[in-house]
Design an enzyme around this catalytic site. Structure first.
Site, PDB file in Angstrom:
ATOM      1  N   GLU A  47      66.476  62.686  51.935  1.00  0.00           N
ATOM      2  CA  GLU A  47      67.136  63.220  50.751  1.00  0.00           C
ATOM      3  C   GLU A  47      66.677  64.657  50.572  1.00  0.00           C
ATOM      4  OE1 GLU A  47      67.721  62.670  45.924  1.00  0.00           O
ATOM      5  OE2 GLU A  47      66.190  61.471  46.948  1.00  0.00           O
ATOM      6  N   ASP A  72      61.597  68.422  48.862  1.00  0.00           N
ATOM      7  CA  ASP A  72      61.787  69.365  47.768  1.00  0.00           C
ATOM      8  C   ASP A  72      60.668  70.389  47.855  1.00  0.00           C
ATOM      9  OD1 ASP A  72      62.041  70.515  44.956  1.00  0.00           O
ATOM     10  OD2 ASP A  72      63.533  68.925  44.854  1.00  0.00           O
ATOM     11  N   ASP A 121      71.670  72.038  42.595  1.00  0.00           N
ATOM     12  CA  ASP A 121      72.064  73.184  41.779  1.00  0.00           C
ATOM     13  C   ASP A 121      73.428  73.669  42.278  1.00  0.00           C
ATOM     14  OD1 ASP A 121      72.413  75.720  40.616  1.00  0.00           O
ATOM     15  OD2 ASP A 121      70.260  76.131  40.635  1.00  0.00           O
ATOM     16  N   ASP A 157      77.920  66.063  39.701  1.00  0.00           N
ATOM     17  CA  ASP A 157      78.741  66.022  38.495  1.00  0.00           C
ATOM     18  C   ASP A 157      79.662  67.226  38.432  1.00  0.00           C
ATOM     19  OD1 ASP A 157      76.274  67.624  38.096  1.00  0.00           O
ATOM     20  OD2 ASP A 157      77.274  68.139  36.218  1.00  0.00           O
TER      21      ASP A 157
END
Length: 217
Positions: A47, A72, A121, A157
């Site tokens: 991920e 990350d 982002d 989204d």
């Protein structure tokens, strides 16, 4: 940097389930994640931009015979995921602290089975297009480190980012592309395994539909 963040950085520096710059293994696991880190031959799923690792942890719980890596650059975020993994004794999940631009420095060609991009982002400004995690330069990286037939998953989204991604993919003609602009009113829900991130729950609470796509390389 606040004391809380300093404490979290200190904690992850001692954890075996976090690999970060300065560790002896950082950059040395390329092509050898199964052999040297997980010590098995199970599939490896990454991920990118995993944040607090909610999706990585959720998948690791469901699939104990698959290896999961959450990546990350924010160490304070990785502290949360690595803490949950330790508390639940999940030995099939680890976290990699690195910039996504260094993906090929950490993974060899054909090493990964799947890549997940969850709520990145959106980088709406034109000058930031190349920084979008679904821009051509990143898609090129994903295709290199994924095995033939490996799958890219993308959830967001943001409709503008989703439309941009579909436009880029249309030029690349990916295999077996599936997509929806309303995941939870579609028949693609099974592919996302019912895992919700904190942000996703917030968006759904605000009535924002979740967009999802997957394709094979």
């Amino acid at each position: 940097m606040g004391r809380s963040k300093l404490a979290k950085f200190a904690a992850i520096a001692e954890r075996e389930n976090v690999i970060e710059p300065g560790d002896a293994l950082y950059g040395q696991l390329r092509g050898k994640w199964r052999e040297l880190h997980f010590e098995n031959n199970n599939p490896v799923v990454l991920e990118v931009g995993c944040g607090r690792g909610e999706y990585t942890i959720g998948m690791a719980r469901m699939f104990p015979d698959t290896n999961f890596i959450g990546s990350d650059i924010k160490g304070a975020r990785l502290w949360k995921g690595s803490t949950m993994a330790e508390e639940e004794e999940l030995d099939n999940v680890t976290f990699l602290r690195t910039f996504i631009e260094q993906l090929e420095e950490n993974f060899a060609e054909n090493e990964l089975d799947q890549i997940w991009i969850t709520f990145p982002d959106p980088r709406p400004r034109d000058r930031d297009i190349k920084r979008r995690l679904t821009s051509p330069r990143f898609l090129d990286m994903y295709e290199k480190v994924l095995k033939p037939g490996g799958i890219v998953h993308f959830k967001t989204d943001n409709e503008a980012l989703f439309d941009y991604t579909l436009e880029i993919l249309a030029e690349r003609k990916p295999k077996d592309l599936l997509y929806t602009k309303d995941l939870y009113n579609s028949d693609l829900q099974e592919h996302t395994m019912g895992i919700y991130t904190t942000y996703e729950k917030r968006y759904l609470g605000e009535g924002i539909p979740i967009k999802y796509l997957q394709y094979k390389v």
